[in-house]
Design a protein around this motif. Structure first.
Motif, mmCIF file in Angstrom:
data_model
loop_
_atom_site.group_PDB
_atom_site.id
_atom_site.type_symbol
_atom_site.label_atom_id
_atom_site.label_comp_id
_atom_site.label_asym_id
_atom_site.label_seq_id
_atom_site.Cartn_x
_atom_site.Cartn_y
_atom_site.Cartn_z
ATOM 1 N N SER A 81 0.831 -1.209 0.000
ATOM 2 C CA SER A 81 0.000 0.000 0.000
ATOM 3 C C SER A 81 0.866 1.259 0.000
ATOM 4 C CB SER A 81 -0.919 -0.012 1.226
ATOM 5 O OG SER A 81 -1.673 1.180 1.291
ATOM 6 N N SER A 82 1.929 1.245 0.833
ATOM 7 C CA SER A 82 2.836 2.402 0.875
ATOM 8 C C SER A 82 3.524 2.589 -0.470
ATOM 9 C CB SER A 82 3.876 2.214 1.981
ATOM 10 O OG SER A 82 3.257 2.107 3.250
ATOM 11 N N TYR A 83 3.926 1.481 -1.076
ATOM 12 C CA TYR A 83 4.581 1.566 -2.379
ATOM 13 C C TYR A 83 3.625 2.125 -3.433
ATOM 14 C CZ TYR A 83 6.231 0.042 -6.933
ATOM 15 O OH TYR A 83 6.592 0.017 -8.252
ATOM 16 N N GLU A 84 2.384 1.653 -3.423
ATOM 17 C CA GLU A 84 1.409 2.144 -4.400
ATOM 18 C C GLU A 84 1.183 3.637 -4.225
ATOM 19 O OE1 GLU A 84 0.123 0.663 -6.893
ATOM 20 O OE2 GLU A 84 0.832 -1.369 -6.509
ATOM 21 N N ASP A 85 1.057 4.066 -2.955
ATOM 22 C CA ASP A 85 0.869 5.499 -2.699
ATOM 23 C C ASP A 85 2.079 6.295 -3.174
ATOM 24 O OD1 ASP A 85 -1.562 4.922 -1.576
ATOM 25 O OD2 ASP A 85 -0.836 4.961 0.497
ATOM 26 N N LEU A 86 3.287 5.801 -2.858
ATOM 27 C CA LEU A 86 4.501 6.504 -3.271
ATOM 28 C C LEU A 86 4.651 6.495 -4.779
ATOM 29 C CD1 LEU A 86 7.084 7.959 -2.514
ATOM 30 C CD2 LEU A 86 8.196 5.741 -2.219
ATOM 31 N N ARG A 87 4.344 5.362 -5.397
ATOM 32 C CA ARG A 87 4.455 5.294 -6.854
ATOM 33 C C ARG A 87 3.465 6.250 -7.509
ATOM 34 N NH1 ARG A 87 2.866 -0.132 -10.018
ATOM 35 N NH2 ARG A 87 0.822 0.608 -9.303
ATOM 36 N N THR A 88 2.237 6.337 -6.968
ATOM 37 C CA THR A 88 1.256 7.279 -7.501
ATOM 38 C C THR A 88 1.748 8.711 -7.358
ATOM 39 O OG1 THR A 88 -0.561 5.764 -6.965
ATOM 40 C CG2 THR A 88 -1.123 8.084 -7.323
ATOM 41 N N LEU A 89 2.311 9.016 -6.160
ATOM 42 C CA LEU A 89 2.833 10.363 -5.922
ATOM 43 C C LEU A 89 3.973 10.684 -6.885
ATOM 44 C CD1 LEU A 89 2.984 12.955 -4.237
ATOM 45 C CD2 LEU A 89 4.515 11.755 -2.655
ATOM 46 N N LEU A 90 4.925 9.764 -7.025
ATOM 47 C CA LEU A 90 6.061 9.995 -7.922
ATOM 48 C C LEU A 90 5.607 10.084 -9.371
ATOM 49 C CD1 LEU A 90 8.730 7.600 -6.352
ATOM 50 C CD2 LEU A 90 8.678 10.085 -6.226
ATOM 51 N N SER A 91 4.646 9.246 -9.754
ATOM 52 C CA SER A 91 4.131 9.272 -11.127
ATOM 53 C C SER A 91 3.440 10.603 -11.413
ATOM 54 C CB SER A 91 3.168 8.106 -11.353
ATOM 55 O OG SER A 91 3.830 6.870 -11.202
ATOM 56 N N ASP A 92 2.638 11.068 -10.442
ATOM 57 C CA ASP A 92 1.976 12.365 -10.628
ATOM 58 C C ASP A 92 3.001 13.487 -10.733
ATOM 59 O OD1 ASP A 92 -0.428 11.078 -10.518
ATOM 60 O OD2 ASP A 92 -0.843 11.564 -8.412
ATOM 61 N N GLN A 93 4.027 13.429 -9.876
ATOM 62 C CA GLN A 93 5.076 14.454 -9.943
ATOM 63 C C GLN A 93 5.822 14.382 -11.268
ATOM 64 O OE1 GLN A 93 7.494 13.754 -6.476
ATOM 65 N NE2 GLN A 93 6.121 14.853 -5.097
ATOM 66 N N LEU A 94 6.031 13.160 -11.755
ATOM 67 C CA LEU A 94 6.725 12.991 -13.038
ATOM 68 C C LEU A 94 5.889 13.533 -14.186
ATOM 69 C CD1 LEU A 94 9.333 11.857 -14.207
ATOM 70 C CD2 LEU A 94 8.211 9.648 -14.459
ATOM 71 N N VAL A 95 4.586 13.268 -14.143
ATOM 72 C CA VAL A 95 3.697 13.804 -15.190
ATOM 73 C C VAL A 95 3.715 15.329 -15.156
ATOM 74 C CG1 VAL A 95 1.289 14.003 -15.901
ATOM 75 C CG2 VAL A 95 2.205 11.778 -15.279
#
Length: 398
Positions: free
Chosen positions: A294-308
């Motif tokens: 769950s933490s990884y998914e949240d972090l990946r979503t955050l990083l992906s949004d920041q990358l976009v």
């Protein structure tokens, strides 16, 4: 009488001097020489007429006055044209100069903006690279965590299998003890009805004990010793080894069946605690894995949004730099054309000023020349009118 004679001589001398000066003045210029030649030619005719010479001189004077009037009118128009042309050129130069300064000001503003935008783009590229690296790192870290979790899960499964196998051996042995005790006592509920009972399948382990059951701790120890070779998890392998040693020692310390039964139940109780511990460890690992995922998914979503968002900013910055580059190049081109126009018009103005100055000088020269020519005509008229005899003698001498 002498005084009168003296006065006449002075007057005659003065007239002679004046005549010589007038002749000398005419001979100084080409125009004056031409007049003298014209008079001389007229004097050489058989019947020279003074009025003809006067008419010639008057016509010549009128011609000079007409030319001067024509040049006066022409120079007025030329001055007007010069003033208009120079005013227009000056206005064009001034307007172009203002435009050039405005373009220079735009370039002075646009160039730092482009430098700043390029620096921002470089920082944004570094940010994107950092985000990608962080996302790759977190993904790799998650893969390692998943692999570790799977290893732990496999180990727990293996440990649970080993414990259940050992429980099965001790349950078989306990069942034999209970059956032997029941031969001498009233029938009682079988121990197999308790929670310690365990159904298992040890077909993969070589069977060298009588299929009817396990009748001693030695047989339990033998079964456990064989099980050790199928357990690869060091911690639980050690537990199995301890249980094997415990079964071997129980063979020497428990001679009575009742003692063997008590000892067996204690061992089964311990095995039950171990089983519960393994189950709780599995639940804890599952919860930890779910939390990590769950933490990884949240972090990946955050990083992906920041990358976009960073890529969107990068696209905007690239567009801004292209726009600034186009505006800078356009301003440079326009300024180059305006500067060229200023140079061309300045040269044109300089040439026009030179033309106007030369034309004025030419007019002034022509005017001065006509003034001299008119004076020459006036001298010629005076000579013809009042000193014709002297003039004739002078010309005939030449």
């Amino acid at each position: 009488m002498k005084q009168a004679l003296l006065l006449v001589l002075v007057i005659m001398g003065s007239l002679a001097t004046e005549f010589d000066n007038q002749i000398a003045e005419l001979e100084e210029t080409q125009f004056g020489q031409t007049i003298l030649q014209t008079i001389q030619m007229e004097m050489q005719t058989e019947d020279p007429v003074v009025s003809n010479l006067v008419d010639i001189m008057q016509n010549l004077e009128q011609t000079l006055e007409g030319e001067q009037k024509r040049d006066d009118e022409r120079i007025v128009r030329f001055k007007q044209n010069c003033d208009i042309a120079l005013s227009q050129l000056t206005e064009i130069i001034n307007t172009s100069t203002v435009t050039s300064l405005t373009l220079k000001s735009d370039l002075d503003s646009l160039n730092p903006q482009k430098v700043q935008a390029v620096a921002s783009l470089e920082r944004k590229n570094l940010e994107i690279a950092d985000l990608k690296a962080e996302l790759d790192y977190q993904t790799l870290k998650r893969q390692k965590e998943s692999a570790t979790y799977q290893t732990i899960l496999d180990n727990l499964e293996q440990a649970l299998f080993g414990v259940n196998q050992v429980k099965g051996y001790f349950n078989k042995y306990l069942d034999v003890l209970v059956k032997n005790r029941n031969r001498f006592q009233q029938p009682q509920p079988s121990f197999l009805q308790e929670d310690f009972s365990f159904q298992y399948n040890d077909e993969d382990i070589e069977e060298d004990i009588d299929s009817k059951g396990i009748t001693s701790f030695a047989q339990v120890a033998q079964k456990v010793n064989k099980l050790k070779h199928h357990v690869h998890l060091e911690g639980y392998k050690s537990i199995i080894e301890i249980l094997s040693q415990l079964a071997s020692q129980a063979q020497t310390s428990a001679d009575e069946p009742s003692q063997c039964e008590v000892l067996t139940r204690k061992v089964l109780s311990i095995l039950k605690q171990i089983e519960n511990y393994i189950q709780s460890e599995r639940i804890r690992e599952d919860q930890a894995e779910n939390l990590r995922q769950s933490s990884y998914e949240d972090l990946r979503t955050l990083l992906s949004d920041q990358l976009v968002k960073a890529n969107q900013d990068k696209t905007y910055m690239e567009g801004l730099i292209d726009s600034l580059s186009n505006r800078i190049q356009q301003a440079k081109n326009e300024k180059f054309e305006v500067d060229q126009k200023i140079t061309t018009k300045s040269k044109e103005k300089e040439n026009r000023e030179n033309d106007c100055r030369l034309k004025r000088q030419e007019y002034e020269t022509d005017t001065a020349s006509r003034i001299k020519q008119k004076r020459s005509v006036a001298i010629a008229v005076d000579l013809i009118s009042s000193k014709l005899g002297q003039l004739k003698r002078k010309l005939l001498e030449n």
